[in-house]
Design a protein around this motif. Structure first.
Motif, PDB file in Angstrom:
ATOM      1  N   MET A   1       4.104   8.266   6.513  1.00 61.93           N
ATOM      2  CA  MET A   1       4.389   6.980   5.900  1.00 61.93           C
ATOM      3  C   MET A   1       3.831   7.017   4.481  1.00 61.93           C
ATOM      4  SD  MET A   1       6.005   4.333   7.013  1.00 61.93           S
ATOM      5  CE  MET A   1       5.891   4.624   8.758  1.00 61.93           C
ATOM      6  N   ILE A   2       4.682   6.722   3.481  1.00 64.41           N
ATOM      7  CA  ILE A   2       4.216   6.792   2.100  1.00 64.41           C
ATOM      8  C   ILE A   2       4.209   5.421   1.422  1.00 64.41           C
ATOM      9  CG2 ILE A   2       4.896   9.198   1.777  1.00 64.41           C
ATOM     10  CD1 ILE A   2       7.380   8.107   0.241  1.00 64.41           C
ATOM     11  N   ASP A  43       4.615  12.237  -4.425  1.00 67.58           N
ATOM     12  CA  ASP A  43       5.361  12.336  -5.678  1.00 67.58           C
ATOM     13  C   ASP A  43       6.676  11.575  -5.496  1.00 67.58           C
ATOM     14  OD1 ASP A  43       6.674  12.983  -7.992  1.00 67.58           O
ATOM     15  OD2 ASP A  43       6.848  15.127  -7.553  1.00 67.58           O
ATOM     16  N   PHE A  44       6.675  10.306  -5.846  1.00 62.71           N
ATOM     17  CA  PHE A  44       7.839   9.446  -5.633  1.00 62.71           C
ATOM     18  C   PHE A  44       9.029   9.842  -6.503  1.00 62.71           C
ATOM     19  CE2 PHE A  44       4.528   6.989  -3.673  1.00 62.71           C
ATOM     20  CZ  PHE A  44       5.160   6.304  -2.659  1.00 62.71           C
ATOM     21  N   SER A  45       8.799  10.590  -7.561  1.00 56.86           N
ATOM     22  CA  SER A  45       9.908  10.978  -8.441  1.00 56.86           C
ATOM     23  C   SER A  45      10.847  11.987  -7.778  1.00 56.86           C
ATOM     24  CB  SER A  45       9.368  11.555  -9.751  1.00 56.86           C
ATOM     25  OG  SER A  45       8.687  12.781  -9.516  1.00 56.86           O
ATOM     26  N   GLU A  64       4.022   5.727 -12.207  1.00 61.37           N
ATOM     27  CA  GLU A  64       3.055   6.818 -12.338  1.00 61.37           C
ATOM     28  C   GLU A  64       1.954   6.389 -13.301  1.00 61.37           C
ATOM     29  OE1 GLU A  64       4.497  10.737 -12.868  1.00 61.37           O
ATOM     30  OE2 GLU A  64       6.398  10.256 -11.910  1.00 61.37           O
ATOM     31  N   ARG A  65       0.763   6.840 -13.021  1.00 66.73           N
ATOM     32  CA  ARG A  65      -0.390   6.450 -13.857  1.00 66.73           C
ATOM     33  C   ARG A  65      -0.794   7.537 -14.780  1.00 66.73           C
ATOM     34  NH1 ARG A  65      -3.802   2.896  -9.607  1.00 66.73           N
ATOM     35  NH2 ARG A  65      -2.051   1.643  -9.050  1.00 66.73           N
ATOM     36  N   SER A  89       0.862  -1.182   0.000  1.00 68.76           N
ATOM     37  CA  SER A  89       0.000   0.000   0.000  1.00 68.76           C
ATOM     38  C   SER A  89       0.900   1.234   0.000  1.00 68.76           C
ATOM     39  CB  SER A  89      -0.933   0.011   1.210  1.00 68.76           C
ATOM     40  OG  SER A  89      -0.194   0.051   2.399  1.00 68.76           O
ATOM     41  N   PHE A  90       0.406   2.321  -0.590  1.00 70.89           N
ATOM     42  CA  PHE A  90       1.213   3.534  -0.648  1.00 70.89           C
ATOM     43  C   PHE A  90       0.304   4.752  -0.759  1.00 70.89           C
ATOM     44  CE2 PHE A  90       0.688   2.034  -4.955  1.00 70.89           C
ATOM     45  CZ  PHE A  90       0.424   3.177  -5.698  1.00 70.89           C
ATOM     46  N   ASP A  91       0.877   5.911  -0.464  1.00 73.08           N
ATOM     47  CA  ASP A  91       0.175   7.187  -0.551  1.00 73.08           C
ATOM     48  C   ASP A  91       0.118   7.603  -2.019  1.00 73.08           C
ATOM     49  OD1 ASP A  91      -0.707   9.799  -0.496  1.00 73.08           O
ATOM     50  OD2 ASP A  91       0.686  10.448   1.067  1.00 73.08           O
ATOM     51  N   ARG A  92      -1.056   7.594  -2.575  1.00 72.99           N
ATOM     52  CA  ARG A  92      -1.219   7.924  -4.005  1.00 72.99           C
ATOM     53  C   ARG A  92      -0.998   9.410  -4.285  1.00 72.99           C
ATOM     54  NH1 ARG A  92      -2.573   3.376  -6.350  1.00 72.99           N
ATOM     55  NH2 ARG A  92      -3.773   1.810  -5.244  1.00 72.99           N
ATOM     56  N   GLN A  93      -0.962  10.219  -3.247  1.00 75.90           N
ATOM     57  CA  GLN A  93      -0.704  11.650  -3.418  1.00 75.90           C
ATOM     58  C   GLN A  93       0.790  11.975  -3.403  1.00 75.90           C
ATOM     59  OE1 GLN A  93      -3.382  13.522  -4.107  1.00 75.90           O
ATOM     60  NE2 GLN A  93      -4.523  11.616  -3.891  1.00 75.90           N
TER      61      GLN A  93
END
Length: 176
Positions: free
Chosen positions: A139-140, A31-33, A175-176, A25-29
């Motif tokens: 937590m992301i 910005d992992f980049s 990214e989607r 699970s992860f925070d969809r908000q």
């Protein structure tokens, strides 16, 4: 013949349970980049949370190296001065057992067990990886992988790296 039937039943149970169960699970908000560096959650000090028999310096060092190498392959750099991400992990290992009943040959189709059974012991191991944004403290990412283990699993860096690779397989999310 009874032993053959018992082994077939046992192997079907064992092989059906060999797959690693992964939950992510992860925070969809998030910005992992924008994340490039990481360190450990506890003040950048690598700490081990898990069964006491795994808490020896060689195993802990192998686990630390496995995580650093896996993150490096994903483009992240270890930085104990100003990391973007903080990583934490936990290992649990639980003893499990299953009974495999022997069947009389002429009653096999009725699946009526006789009083004899073989008990098989195994371990179920779970590795949980949490990743937090250092700046916000949020937590992301969380991923856990569970699978059955040998009774005396080899805690080599190679084997540990396989487990870390499975837990981090979908990190960072696409990214989607």
């Amino acid at each position: 013949m009874n032993k053959l039937i018992a082994w077939i039943v046992f192997l079907s149970l064992a092989l059906g349970g060999c797959a690693t169960k992964v939950s992510t699970s992860f925070d969809r908000q998030a910005d992992f980049s924008r994340y490039k560096t990481f360190c450990w959650l506890q003040g950048c000090e690598f700490t081990f949370t898990g069964p006491s028999y795994m808490n020896d310096s060689a195993v802990v060092n192998n686990l630390k190296n496995a995580i650093i190498k896996e993150m490096a392959e994903k483009g992240f750099t270890y930085d104990d001065q100003s990391p973007d991400l903080l990583l934490d992990f936990h290992v649990t290992v639980e003893n499990r057992q299953t009974n495999v009943y022997r069947f009389e040959e002429d009653r096999f189709l009725q699946l009526d067990p006789i009083d004899q059974s073989d008990v098989y012991y195994f371990l179920e191991g779970t590795l949980i990886m949490d990743i937090a944004d250092r700046e916000t403290g949020q937590m992301i990412w969380r991923s856990s992988a569970s699978r059955y283990l040998e009774l005396n699993p080899e805690m080599t860096e190679r084997n540990l790296r396989k487990g870390i690779g499975i837990v981090l397989k979908k990190f960072p999310p696409k990214e989607r």
